[in-house]
Design a protein around this motif. Structure first.
Motif, PDB file in Angstrom:
ATOM      1  N   LEU A 295      45.421  58.954  59.383  1.00  0.00           N
ATOM      2  CA  LEU A 295      45.238  58.196  58.166  1.00  0.00           C
ATOM      3  C   LEU A 295      45.924  58.976  56.986  1.00  0.00           C
ATOM      4  N   ILE A 296      46.507  57.800  56.045  1.00  0.00           N
ATOM      5  CA  ILE A 296      47.279  58.346  55.003  1.00  0.00           C
ATOM      6  C   ILE A 296      46.385  58.694  53.614  1.00  0.00           C
ATOM      7  N   LYS A 297      46.059  59.733  53.577  1.00  0.00           N
ATOM      8  CA  LYS A 297      44.953  60.286  52.651  1.00  0.00           C
ATOM      9  C   LYS A 297      45.635  60.863  51.440  1.00  0.00           C
ATOM     10  N   PRO A 298      45.243  60.263  50.200  1.00  0.00           N
ATOM     11  CA  PRO A 298      45.809  60.818  49.035  1.00  0.00           C
ATOM     12  C   PRO A 298      45.451  62.225  48.718  1.00  0.00           C
ATOM     13  N   ASN A 299      46.031  63.084  48.105  1.00  0.00           N
ATOM     14  CA  ASN A 299      45.731  64.510  47.737  1.00  0.00           C
ATOM     15  C   ASN A 299      44.953  64.401  46.552  1.00  0.00           C
ATOM     16  N   GLY A 300      44.289  65.590  46.468  1.00  0.00           N
ATOM     17  CA  GLY A 300      43.191  65.954  45.183  1.00  0.00           C
ATOM     18  C   GLY A 300      41.919  65.787  45.520  1.00  0.00           C
ATOM     19  N   TYR A 301      41.548  65.313  47.025  1.00  0.00           N
ATOM     20  CA  TYR A 301      40.280  65.324  47.377  1.00  0.00           C
ATOM     21  C   TYR A 301      39.950  66.565  48.293  1.00  0.00           C
ATOM     22  N   LEU A 302      38.653  66.882  48.456  1.00  0.00           N
ATOM     23  CA  LEU A 302      38.240  67.576  49.534  1.00  0.00           C
ATOM     24  C   LEU A 302      37.633  66.910  50.535  1.00  0.00           C
TER      25      LEU A 302
ATOM     26  N   VAL B  47      33.841  57.906  48.592  1.00  0.00           N
ATOM     27  CA  VAL B  47      34.388  57.614  49.788  1.00  0.00           C
ATOM     28  C   VAL B  47      35.655  56.636  49.479  1.00  0.00           C
ATOM     29  N   LEU B  48      36.436  57.012  50.478  1.00  0.00           N
ATOM     30  CA  LEU B  48      37.939  56.038  50.470  1.00  0.00           C
ATOM     31  C   LEU B  48      38.045  55.233  51.503  1.00  0.00           C
ATOM     32  N   LEU B  49      38.482  54.098  51.358  1.00  0.00           N
ATOM     33  CA  LEU B  49      38.702  53.213  52.546  1.00  0.00           C
ATOM     34  C   LEU B  49      40.188  52.955  52.837  1.00  0.00           C
ATOM     35  N   PHE B  50      40.241  52.876  54.426  1.00  0.00           N
ATOM     36  CA  PHE B  50      41.757  52.744  54.999  1.00  0.00           C
ATOM     37  C   PHE B  50      41.322  51.499  56.175  1.00  0.00           C
ATOM     38  N   ASP B  51      42.752  51.061  55.929  1.00  0.00           N
ATOM     39  CA  ASP B  51      42.849  50.052  56.918  1.00  0.00           C
ATOM     40  C   ASP B  51      42.670  50.416  58.367  1.00  0.00           C
ATOM     41  N   ALA B  52      41.686  49.988  59.303  1.00  0.00           N
ATOM     42  CA  ALA B  52      41.697  50.347  60.706  1.00  0.00           C
ATOM     43  C   ALA B  52      42.871  50.102  61.671  1.00  0.00           C
ATOM     44  N   ILE B  53      43.772  49.454  61.131  1.00  0.00           N
ATOM     45  CA  ILE B  53      45.003  48.956  62.303  1.00  0.00           C
ATOM     46  C   ILE B  53      46.159  50.172  61.864  1.00  0.00           C
TER      47      ILE B  53
ATOM     48  N   PRO C 266      34.346  59.920  53.675  1.00  0.00           N
ATOM     49  CA  PRO C 266      33.628  60.371  52.458  1.00  0.00           C
ATOM     50  C   PRO C 266      34.485  61.878  51.877  1.00  0.00           C
ATOM     51  N   THR C 267      34.299  62.011  50.567  1.00  0.00           N
ATOM     52  CA  THR C 267      34.978  63.285  49.878  1.00  0.00           C
ATOM     53  C   THR C 267      33.670  63.966  49.655  1.00  0.00           C
TER      54      THR C 267
ATOM     55  N   ASN D 203      30.048  56.838  45.725  1.00  0.00           N
ATOM     56  CA  ASN D 203      30.889  56.321  44.719  1.00  0.00           C
ATOM     57  C   ASN D 203      32.128  55.862  45.375  1.00  0.00           C
ATOM     58  N   TRP D 204      32.358  54.646  45.672  1.00  0.00           N
ATOM     59  CA  TRP D 204      33.640  53.951  46.324  1.00  0.00           C
ATOM     60  C   TRP D 204      34.489  53.933  45.254  1.00  0.00           C
ATOM     61  N   VAL D 205      35.819  54.706  45.686  1.00  0.00           N
ATOM     62  CA  VAL D 205      36.820  54.904  45.077  1.00  0.00           C
ATOM     63  C   VAL D 205      38.212  54.338  45.698  1.00  0.00           C
ATOM     64  N   SER D 206      39.187  53.690  44.798  1.00  0.00           N
ATOM     65  CA  SER D 206      40.365  53.419  45.291  1.00  0.00           C
ATOM     66  C   SER D 206      41.488  54.739  45.510  1.00  0.00           C
ATOM     67  N   ALA D 207      42.290  54.759  46.770  1.00  0.00           N
ATOM     68  CA  ALA D 207      43.048  55.654  46.896  1.00  0.00           C
ATOM     69  C   ALA D 207      44.029  55.798  45.674  1.00  0.00           C
ATOM     70  N   SER D 208      44.147  54.733  45.001  1.00  0.00           N
ATOM     71  CA  SER D 208      45.245  54.876  44.048  1.00  0.00           C
ATOM     72  C   SER D 208      44.934  55.321  42.712  1.00  0.00           C
ATOM     73  N   SER D 209      43.620  55.307  42.476  1.00  0.00           N
ATOM     74  CA  SER D 209      42.653  55.842  41.256  1.00  0.00           C
ATOM     75  C   SER D 209      42.988  57.489  41.068  1.00  0.00           C
ATOM     76  N   LYS D 210      42.844  58.100  40.055  1.00  0.00           N
ATOM     77  CA  LYS D 210      43.041  59.598  39.852  1.00  0.00           C
ATOM     78  C   LYS D 210      41.700  60.204  40.264  1.00  0.00           C
ATOM     79  N   CYS D 211      41.718  61.062  40.873  1.00  0.00           N
ATOM     80  CA  CYS D 211      40.444  61.879  41.547  1.00  0.00           C
ATOM     81  C   CYS D 211      39.693  62.093  40.015  1.00  0.00           C
ATOM     82  N   SER D 212      38.577  61.774  40.048  1.00  0.00           N
ATOM     83  CA  SER D 212      37.521  62.117  39.051  1.00  0.00           C
ATOM     84  C   SER D 212      36.501  63.200  39.308  1.00  0.00           C
TER      85      SER D 212
END
Length: 903
Positions: free
Chosen positions: A146-153, A184-190, A172-173, A215-224
């Protein structure tokens, strides 16, 4: 990485459509594997989810799809095995989104030890295996890519969500400060690409996934950062509060704790069995009504765990659930419990930072796996107790907490590690069946060990009063001690309330003898507490009771800091974390309803009802009388007078000054006195037990009442003679105030009896309710009356006028007649000889049985001697003349019945 799979759908999706989501993905896998699939096939006698036939080999397999969240029971596997064997298919597959329960795991492990040919007949695709199958079939992408954004554990687990909107990976983070899942971040399963479309994220977050509350967040949003929120929620994890001193209403300090030795021993025995892996139960409940000492027991258990003997074996941590502010409360409590255990040196710190997995599998993280392994290896156990847990069910915003906790409970039960989750649960509350709290409690009922608290035994009451004596620093008047013991009825909360009330009165300068004569009415004590409050504090109390547990800052803002501080100083309210509660659940209920819990009366009067009613009649209309005046009026000694006075206080008719030896009525009229008496006996534990066991409107014998008395007062060791006296006295009282009717040896309950229907009669007119047969009229005269009644001459007044009163009484004693509208009716069904009927009834009486036996053993015995033997045998208080009279009368009946011709 731990892989999980969930079928998650919107509210409007049916269960059929939900099941199809898993069946569809199963069909795709089978199609890739060269199978042709038929869905929802009806075979003879059974339904199957999928039936698949291999295109080349012709092999037929039966596929069972289980879109479960909970663990699977063993019967699912047994059913699958039976279907494969019976239908002679090549193989049976189980596709499940839920983990296997412990029994199911055992069956699968056993099956997979078989040889490959046999093993091939059943194949089990649990979440991890199913996802591996899907990845291998290229139906979903590898979650490791999965292409996971940085800034999260990121958490250790990743979820494949099968939804009505499509298929997605959800990760989940972790919040570093708390060690629990936060976002929690969401990714396309394909493709594995992160989902940035907010509408899709909102749609998926609104499904019934177990991640819904994160707390559902977008991968493009800044890590809060949510550090402040977590800190605030962590502050809600507070220990069970303990009292500062003996007279504090909060749970008792360990040094003030009395009784409950057996239940504590049993609980610790259970802890030890878990520690040594000698039991499979990992959930525990301590159950009792409000005020019976559940919280106090937890403090005592913690104290015992901290002792030199146990501190390296058991770590006990109890939290006050009323302070909960979010659905994450249970997770945070687990983390705090483990962190405290590490800080206090009970268990070594894991190599990695402590982290909790999702509620469905909270111990999946390697850090916790290491901790649990250490506990097992060193034979140590951690116990986490949620006190007052059911109290928060009224908070709608906390409803998800119960679902979270249910998942945690099932996970702990499945793990079988050295961790125990406990609850103190109030049994006198009600929870709606559609509430998650009800589902949680019922759902774990088969998996928990329960310990129920009973009322204090006489010895436990005595121990508590001994401690009260030490706190008082003076000897308690024996009569005051007896009154406290009688009034408390064995209820721990009531005993404590009464003792604290007496303690305060004595500290205010009252003499013990002045307190003796007052009826310690709990409603009056609560009422007095409220009446003494200024209006602003009373309003504040009422608001906290209504919102309990109430928000501290909101109450402080609305009512002022000084008001809140004053109520805390008066010990009427307590602060638990960021919440405020009243000092007792029972007090809260009184504030809201004006009522206290129904307390069955267990006190047995020491005087007979005739003397009591004489005393009541004498005192009415007089402001005050002395004990000596009362004794002279009733022609009784000081001891009997004291018993009557004690009865009048206990039954709420009067109050006295023992110091001045004076008595005054609490009732202005005769009707008020009767209402007080009626209320007392309606609440009596003996009557309630009879109604509970026999039903309202019961009809019982004296022996059945004796059995009930012995059951109710099971801790009392009375002689048979004393039991007989108490039976007689109880029946006399119940009959005198119209709650029962006595016909011979039978006592009938009047369900709708009212104090309005009775009056205080002169002593001479109070009937003798002995429940025995004494032969007041001879056999020929009694037979004559039976024949008169049978012929229609059944007017009681006419028969009495003609000298048949004693015969009527004999027939009533034998339960041979019933009186209705001053008419007598024979209790005879069918055609039977009256002489034989009378003899049969007489032979059933204990007095006649005894007299026949006496005469057989000593034919020339005198009638007075017969009366003396009967009096000694059955505890009758007869004078010499009465012994002679009844001895003679019963001898006549005994000879008559034994000389009747047989047949």
């Amino acid at each position: 990485m731990l892989l999980k799979i969930e079928v998650a759908v919107s509210e409007n999706i049916s269960s059929t459509e939900r099941g199809k989501l898993l069946e569809n993905i199963g069909s795709e896998v089978l199609s890739v594997m060269q199978y042709d699939v038929t869905e929802e096939v009806r075979l003879t006698g059974m339904e199957v989810d999928l039936l698949a036939k291999h295109r080349l080999s012709g092999e037929v397999i039966y596929v069972e799809c289980k879109a479960y969240r909970q663990t699977l029971a063993a019967d699912v596997i047994l059913k699958l095995h039976g279907a494969v064997s019976f239908k002679s298919v090549s193989s049976g597959w189980l596709l499940t989104t839920g983990d296997l329960g412990k029994d199911a795991k055992g069956l699968v492990s056993e099956w997979e030890l078989k040889d490959p040919t046999e093993r091939r007949k059943l194949q089990f695709y649990t979440p991890q295996r199913l996802i591996e199958l899907l990845v291998g079939s290229k139906i979903v992408c590898d979650p490791n890519k999965l292409i996971k954004p940085n800034g999260y554990l990121y958490a250790n687990e990743t979820y494949l969500l099968l939804t009505n909107f499509g298929r997605f990976w959800a990760t989940p983070t972790v919040d570093v400060s708390a060690g629990i899942n936060q976002n929690v971040l969401l990714f396309d399963a394909i493709t594995g690409n992160p989902i940035t479309d907010n509408k899709i994220i909102k749609d998926i977050s609104s499904t019934d996934t177990s991640l819904k509350e994160l707390n559902w967040v977008s991968a493009s949003s800044k890590c809060s950062s949510t550090l402040q929120d977590i800190k605030s929620e962590m502050q809600s994890i507070v220990s069970v509060p303990a009292s500062d001193h003996w007279s504090d209403y909060r749970p008792a300090r360990p040094q003030d704790f009395v009784g409950r030795k057996q239940v504590i021993s049993d609980i610790y025995d259970y802890f030890d069995k878990v520690r040594c892996q000698d039991t499979t139960t990992r959930l525990i409940a301590i159950k009792a009504p409000s005020g019976w000492g559940k919280s106090s027991i937890l403090l005592k258990l913690k104290s015992i765990s901290s002792s030199k003997r146990n501190k390296k074996k058991i770590y006990f941590y109890a939290v006050d659930s009323r302070a909960a502010v979010s659905r994450r409360y249970a997770e945070l409590a687990i983390i705090k419990c483990f962190k405290n255990a590490i800080e206090e040196g009970f268990v070594e710190k894991p190599k990695n930072d402590l982290r909790l997995g999702a509620s469905s599998d909270p111990f999946s993280d390697p850090s916790l796996q290491e901790l649990l392994e250490s506990l097992s290896k060193n034979k140590k156990t951690i116990v986490l107790f949620f006190d007052q847990f059911e109290e928060i069910f009224a908070k709608q915003e906390l409803a998800p907490l119960f679902n979270e906790l249910y998942s945690i409970c099932t996970s702990i039960d499945s793990l079988q590690e050295n961790i125990i989750l406990g609850f103190s649960w109030k049994t006198d509350g009600t929870i709606p069946q559609d509430h998650p709290a009800y589902h949680m409690w019922q759902g774990i009922s088969d998996s928990r060990r329960e310990f129920s608290l009973t009322p204090f035994s006489p010895s436990e009451v005595a121990s508590a009063l001994t401690m009260f004596t030490k706190e008082l620093n003076q000897t308690i008047n024996p009569q005051l001690k007896r009154i406290l013991s009688d009034h408390c009825q064995g209820y721990p909360w009531l005993l404590k309330k009464l003792c604290i009330h007496v303690y305060k009165l004595i500290k205010e300068g009252y003499d013990q003898s002045e307190i003796l004569g007052k009826s310690l009415n709990i409603s009056e004590l609560f009422k007095k507490e409220l009446e003494e409050l200024p209006s602003n504090e009373l309003s504040c109390i009422q608001k906290i009771a209504a919102d309990s547990p109430a928000e501290f800052f909101q109450i402080e803002e609305n009512y002022g800091g000084d008001t809140v501080k004053s109520l805390i100083n008066k010990r009427l309210i307590l602060r638990s974390g960021s919440r405020l509660i009243l000092y007792w659940d029972i007090f809260r209920d009184y504030v809201l309803t004006g009522k206290v819990p129904q307390i069955p009366v267990s006190y047995i009067p020491q005087s007979d009802c005739r003397r009591y009613l004489d005393a009541l009649k004498y005192i009415l209309g007089k402001s005050t009388i002395t004990f000596e005046d009362l004794g002279a009026e009733l022609k009784v000694g000081d001891g009997t007078t004291d018993n009557i006075v004690r009865d009048m206080i206990m039954m709420g008719s009067s109050e006295s000054s023992r110091k001045k030896r004076t008595l005054s009525s609490l009732c202005a009229t005769e009707q008020e006195s009767l209402i007080a008496l009626h209320r007392f006996w309606k609440s009596h534990v003996v009557l309630r037990s009879l109604i509970s066991n026999k039903g309202s409107g019961f009809e019982v014998t004296y022996d059945e009442i004796k059995s009930t008395l012995k059951e109710v007062y099971s801790t009392s060791q009375f002689a048979e003679k004393t039991w007989d006296i108490y039976v007689k006295r109880t029946v006399e009282w119940l009959a005198a105030i119209g709650i029962v009717i006595v016909n011979g040896n039978y006592i009938s309950h009047i369900p709708d009896s009212s104090a309005k229907d009775i009056s205080i009669k002169p002593r001479t007119n109070v009937p003798r309710f002995s429940g025995n047969f004494f032969g007041d009229a001879p056999p020929p005269v009694v037979l004559e009356v039976i024949q008169l009644i049978a012929s229609g001459q059944n007017s009681k007044s006419e028969l009495t006028k003609n000298g048949k009163r004693n015969s009527i009484y004999v027939l009533k004693e034998l339960n041979m007649v019933t009186e209705s509208n001053k008419k007598l009716e024979l209790n005879l069904i069918g055609d039977i000889d009256y002489t034989k009927w009378l003899a049969t009834c007489v032979l059933k009486t204990k007095n006649i049985e005894a007299v026949i036996s006496i005469i057989k053993s000593a034919k020339d015995i005198k009638t007075k001697e017969i009366g003396t033997i009967l009096a000694e045998k059955f505890g009758y208080s007869w004078s010499d003349a009465t012994k002679a009279r009844y001895g003679s009368a019963l001898s006549v009946w005994a000879k008559w019945v034994t000389n009747l011709p047989v047949g």
